[in-house]
Design a protein around this motif. Sequence first.
Motif, short mmCIF file in Angstrom:
data_model
loop_
_atom_site.label_atom_id
_atom_site.label_comp_id
_atom_site.label_asym_id
_atom_site.label_seq_id
_atom_site.Cartn_x
_atom_site.Cartn_y
_atom_site.Cartn_z
N GLU A 89 80.63 -28.83 11.38
CA GLU A 89 80.20 -28.61 10.13
C GLU A 89 80.61 -27.16 9.75
O GLU A 89 80.78 -26.81 8.63
N ALA A 90 80.59 -26.32 10.93
CA ALA A 90 81.15 -25.08 10.63
C ALA A 90 82.56 -24.97 9.99
O ALA A 90 83.05 -24.06 9.10
N ILE A 91 83.26 -25.76 10.53
CA ILE A 91 84.71 -26.07 10.12
C ILE A 91 84.83 -26.40 8.66
O ILE A 91 85.57 -26.06 7.95
N ALA A 92 84.08 -27.68 8.64
CA ALA A 92 83.82 -28.18 7.16
C ALA A 92 83.49 -27.05 5.99
O ALA A 92 84.10 -26.94 5.09
N LEU A 93 82.41 -26.24 6.29
CA LEU A 93 82.23 -25.32 5.44
C LEU A 93 83.11 -24.20 5.05
O LEU A 93 83.35 -23.73 4.00
N THR A 94 83.53 -23.73 6.34
CA THR A 94 84.79 -22.92 6.23
C THR A 94 85.73 -23.28 5.53
O THR A 94 86.49 -22.61 4.54
#
Length: 305
Positions: A89-94
């Motif tokens: 999720e951190a990767i997707a939002l970044t």
Amino acid sequence: MTDIAQRSPQVFAPALTPFNADLSVNSEAFIGFCRWLVSQGAGLAVFGTNSEANSLALEEKIALLERLAEAGIPADRMIPGTGLCALPEAIALTRAAVALGCAGTLTLPPFYFKPASDDGLFAYYAQIIEAVGSDRLKLYLYHIPQFTGVPITCALIERLITAYPKTVVGIKDSSGNWENTERMLREFPGFEVYPASEALLEKALPLGAAGCISATANVQPNTIARALKAWGTPEFDALQAELKVVRGIFQAKPMIPALKHVVAKAFGDAGWDHVRPPLVAADASWAEGLMAELRDARFDMGAGQ
């Protein structure tokens, strides 16, 4: 890393997130508020702590970023919070932030599994950077150990900026520990260090601070922006004194409900008082006193009606 000497210090507001009575996001009010903050000279650290970021779903955050871009809010004025416990999720939002052209991301460490080692935290940030795979990513670390229980040490900063000198470019220090902020400023010249309170500007700016990312930038963005521009002049001292008084008033109350209550009054929209649990909305037992203190301080948010 950014050459701080080449640009002026900036203020970023962790923009408050308005909710409807059913606690869905009021995206129109959010866009309007962000537009107002930018007009007052502030950048947008949307999805920060005072945005109730960890009460927002990943899908809500991505949708709000897209709505801001569609509304013409300059992406280069935004450093959205993208740190999440779930690495995918951190990767997707970044990725979403980079795709929209945001100036950077403000990235919390994963905070559930404690204690977290520097090796584990390095791997978390490295995974985000490598997975996003863009030289346009400018990642700002977010140190707020009193909430996360996971400190970002100077040793970890050194390791990250050595491995990713063009990507890991700064940090927000919300520890409330001036000695820690001072150490970062002294040990990492050229690294963008943002204290979390405008009350620290008089001590931080001489050491090369990049400005501040402050909760109370939601209610006094223009005064902070003016103070930053006035640094080194007699006007700064007067503005700094004013900023400290207002910051002190809010710090003595539950910060997010207090900020939302004042915004509700300033914009004439009681809906701003809504918060998502476990937070509790401003209560008359202290909210009336808050407004009285602000009146006594001659505070004017300048939002108009």
